[in-house]
Structures are given as C-alpha cells and as structure tokens.
Motif scaffolding. Structure first.
Motif, PDB file in Angstrom:
ATOM      1  N   ARG A 190      -2.319  34.142 -18.819  1.00 27.57           N
ATOM      2  CA  ARG A 190      -3.643  33.738 -19.280  1.00 27.57           C
ATOM      3  C   ARG A 190      -4.466  34.974 -19.633  1.00 27.57           C
ATOM      4  NH1 ARG A 190      -6.068  28.799 -18.935  1.00 27.57           N
ATOM      5  NH2 ARG A 190      -4.304  27.963 -17.802  1.00 27.57           N
ATOM      6  N   CYS A 191      -5.254  34.869 -20.681  1.00 30.28           N
ATOM      7  CA  CYS A 191      -6.070  36.003 -21.125  1.00 30.28           C
ATOM      8  C   CYS A 191      -7.148  36.302 -20.077  1.00 30.28           C
ATOM      9  CB  CYS A 191      -6.716  35.686 -22.464  1.00 30.28           C
ATOM     10  SG  CYS A 191      -7.732  37.037 -23.083  1.00 30.28           S
ATOM     11  N   LEU A 192      -7.215  37.560 -19.671  1.00 25.88           N
ATOM     12  CA  LEU A 192      -8.193  37.944 -18.656  1.00 25.88           C
ATOM     13  C   LEU A 192      -9.608  37.933 -19.217  1.00 25.88           C
ATOM     14  CD1 LEU A 192      -6.385  40.881 -16.828  1.00 25.88           C
ATOM     15  CD2 LEU A 192      -6.135  38.414 -16.523  1.00 25.88           C
ATOM     16  N   ARG A 193      -9.698  38.084 -20.523  1.00 33.62           N
ATOM     17  CA  ARG A 193     -11.039  38.141 -21.127  1.00 33.62           C
ATOM     18  C   ARG A 193     -11.609  36.763 -21.415  1.00 33.62           C
ATOM     19  NH1 ARG A 193     -11.211  42.844 -25.623  1.00 33.62           N
ATOM     20  NH2 ARG A 193     -10.655  41.084 -26.935  1.00 33.62           N
ATOM     21  N   CYS A 194     -10.753  35.859 -21.928  1.00 33.60           N
ATOM     22  CA  CYS A 194     -11.324  34.575 -22.382  1.00 33.60           C
ATOM     23  C   CYS A 194     -10.630  33.343 -21.813  1.00 33.60           C
ATOM     24  CB  CYS A 194     -11.392  34.530 -23.895  1.00 33.60           C
ATOM     25  SG  CYS A 194      -9.809  34.336 -24.672  1.00 33.60           S
ATOM     26  N   ASN A 195      -9.675  33.507 -20.918  1.00 38.61           N
ATOM     27  CA  ASN A 195      -9.082  32.379 -20.197  1.00 38.61           C
ATOM     28  C   ASN A 195      -8.035  31.593 -21.004  1.00 38.61           C
ATOM     29  OD1 ASN A 195      -9.027  30.818 -17.724  1.00 38.61           O
ATOM     30  ND2 ASN A 195     -10.039  29.172 -18.835  1.00 38.61           N
ATOM     31  N   ILE A 223       0.129  37.893 -26.675  1.00 37.00           N
ATOM     32  CA  ILE A 223      -1.170  37.992 -27.340  1.00 37.00           C
ATOM     33  C   ILE A 223      -2.011  36.764 -27.001  1.00 37.00           C
ATOM     34  CG2 ILE A 223      -0.477  36.845 -29.495  1.00 37.00           C
ATOM     35  CD1 ILE A 223      -2.162  39.101 -30.931  1.00 37.00           C
ATOM     36  N   CYS A 224      -3.321  36.956 -26.942  1.00 42.25           N
ATOM     37  CA  CYS A 224      -4.229  35.825 -26.767  1.00 42.25           C
ATOM     38  C   CYS A 224      -4.568  35.277 -28.153  1.00 42.25           C
ATOM     39  CB  CYS A 224      -5.499  36.269 -26.047  1.00 42.25           C
ATOM     40  SG  CYS A 224      -6.762  34.982 -26.040  1.00 42.25           S
ATOM     41  N   PRO A 225      -4.222  34.029 -28.416  1.00 40.73           N
ATOM     42  CA  PRO A 225      -4.478  33.468 -29.740  1.00 40.73           C
ATOM     43  C   PRO A 225      -5.981  33.363 -30.045  1.00 40.73           C
ATOM     44  CG  PRO A 225      -3.096  31.999 -28.426  1.00 40.73           C
ATOM     45  CD  PRO A 225      -3.614  33.048 -27.505  1.00 40.73           C
ATOM     46  N   ALA A 226      -6.800  33.362 -29.006  1.00 46.19           N
ATOM     47  CA  ALA A 226      -8.242  33.187 -29.223  1.00 46.19           C
ATOM     48  C   ALA A 226      -8.922  34.517 -29.550  1.00 46.19           C
ATOM     49  CB  ALA A 226      -8.879  32.555 -27.999  1.00 46.19           C
ATOM     50  N   CYS A 227      -8.702  35.551 -28.726  1.00 44.58           N
ATOM     51  CA  CYS A 227      -9.443  36.801 -28.936  1.00 44.58           C
ATOM     52  C   CYS A 227      -8.557  37.945 -29.413  1.00 44.58           C
ATOM     53  CB  CYS A 227     -10.190  37.204 -27.661  1.00 44.58           C
ATOM     54  SG  CYS A 227      -9.127  37.878 -26.358  1.00 44.58           S
ATOM     55  N   ARG A 228      -7.252  37.686 -29.593  1.00 45.16           N
ATOM     56  CA  ARG A 228      -6.298  38.652 -30.146  1.00 45.16           C
ATOM     57  C   ARG A 228      -6.011  39.834 -29.229  1.00 45.16           C
ATOM     58  NH1 ARG A 228      -3.783  35.536 -33.068  1.00 45.16           N
ATOM     59  NH2 ARG A 228      -2.780  37.208 -34.227  1.00 45.16           N
TER      60      ARG A 228
HETATM   61 ZN   LIG Z   1      -8.492  36.102 -25.035  1.00 42.40          ZN
END
Ligand SMILES: [Zn+2]
Length: 254
Positions: A190-195, A223-228
C-alpha cells in the motif's frame, strides 16, 4: 469504595438523587482517574441517565465498551440506570473485525504510515475537523483511532479505539493486538503517501526516475497508480521489516 458525584445540569436540580454502583473491567480502567481504578465506584446522579452517559461521564468512551451487565443480567449501553443498580462494564474483547479499515485522527501520521506499511487501509489527513472524522468513520464503516476520548465519545462513532501510548511504534502494537492483525499483515502493498494499493511495474518503465545506485542494485519495483510514487526493497525496507517483526511479536506475546 469511591463515591463520585456527577455534575448536575441546571434543569436536573429538582429531580431526585439516585445511586448506582459501577465496576469497570480490565483495560477500561485505563480511562478512570487513578483513585477510581479497579474498584466499585458509587455514582450519584439525577434524572434519567443511560449507562452510556454515566460511563462516559466517568471518562470511558462508548466504542471501547463491550458487554454490560446490570444486577447480573445482560443489558445494553442504552439501558436507563435505576437507583441502586449494580453495573458491570467490560471492554470489547481483542479480536479481528471482518475488514480492518481505519481512520486516524490528525495527530497520528506516523501510525498511519506504519499501518500502511503493513498493508492496512488507513484514511489519514492532518486537517480533518473532529466532526468530519466522526462522520467519516460512521459513513465509511472505518475504525476511528485516536488518543482523544472526547472525539470517540461523539454519538455517531460506533467503531473506535483509544490509543493509550504516545509512541507510534507502541501504538502500532496496541492496534495489532486489539484488532488481531498479525495474521493479516501484507507488507509493502500500500502507498505510504496516499493509501492506494500498489501495483508491480517493469523496471524499464520507471528507469528514468531512478537514482543510479537504485538502478544498479534493484530489479523489482512497485508503483502507486494514484500518486505515481515508486517503491523498491531498499535499505529502509529492511529497517521497516525489523520494526514490523518486533511489533508483531511484541503484540502477540502479550
Ligand atoms: Zn500513492
């Protein structure tokens, strides 16, 4: 036995005085003033008061409360307290919930990052108002984590846990233990920045964004698909793994 006179509102002065005897079990005592812990508390009150109201007046937030017994019979938090009632209030037992999804209050950024590291869905921003937090938790069926028991006492909050420790790693242990999370840990998903859940990505696709050493030593990327944001198992991965192992072991061993 300690006697507590609950504050009386103006309109209640004409009502007759009642007395109830409250016993809080196990970790609910954390919320009581030291001199009231682990003993029967004699509560003086006026008017028609629910057990929930009296328990919260003593400092115990309702989302922490499980079983309620009145004079040996199972009752609920909504039960109206009668004169001379003996009330026993137990905490919700530690255990798993169907889908542990969390909402963290504005002071819990580190804990949010740790829980996300373990793969748990954590909604966190540092600018929610208390009212928003309470309503969001209700609307999205999230477990509200906070050290602020006033926030947890808001009526709309049904799922919640009041963190005892100030230390984020200690808080992580508390949450793992309370919600029996050990078996569900899925680190670095899970992305630490945006979940947002992470997705694997080919090295070639992110090559131009990597530092030379990262390019040289690592081949697996997410990669986080939301914030890259790009993730790989670098040096902080090992540190985090260590932290997680300590916390999980610490929590399950208690
Ligand atoms: Zn993210």
């Amino acid at each position: 036995m300690q006697v507590t006179h609950l504050p009386v509102k103006n309109q209640e002065y004409n009502l007759s005085m009642s007395t109830a005897y409250f016993a809080f079990i196990d970790r609910l005592n954390d919320f009581l003033p030291r001199d009231l812990r682990n003993q029967v508390i004699q509560v003086e009150f006026r008017g028609s008061q629910s057990i929930k109201h009296l328990a919260e007046s003593l400092g115990v937030p309702h989302p922490e409360i499980g079983q309620v017994q009145v004079n040996g019979q199972e009752r609920t938090l909504a039960t109206i307290t009668q004169d001379e009632d003996r009330v026993e209030v137990s905490p919700i037992p530690n255990g798993a919930t169907a889908e542990p999804r969390f909402l963290l209050d504005n002071h819990l950024g580190r804990l949010a990052a740790y829980l996300r590291m373990l793969g748990f869905d954590c909604l966190y921003r540092n600018d929610f108002a208390d009212k928003e937090l309470a309503e969001l938790a209700q609307k999205e069926g999230r477990i509200l984590l906070s050290r602020d028991r006033r926030l947890l006492m808001r009526k709309v909050v049904t799922l919640g846990y009041c963190l005892r420790s100030l230390d984020p790693t200690q808080q992580l242990s508390e949450v793992i233990q309370r919600f029996a999370l050990s078996a569900r840990i899925a680190p670095f998903h899970r992305c630490l920045r945006c979940n947002h859940p992470l997705e694997p990505v080919e090295k070639e696709a992110v090559l131009d964004r990597l530092e030379p050493l990262t390019r040289q030593y690592f081949d697996e990327f997410q990669i986080c698909p939301a914030c890259r944001q790009i993730y790989w198992k670098g040096s902080h991965y090992d540190q985090m793994k260590k932290l997680i192992e300590q916390r999980v072991d610490g929590a399950s061993g208690e």
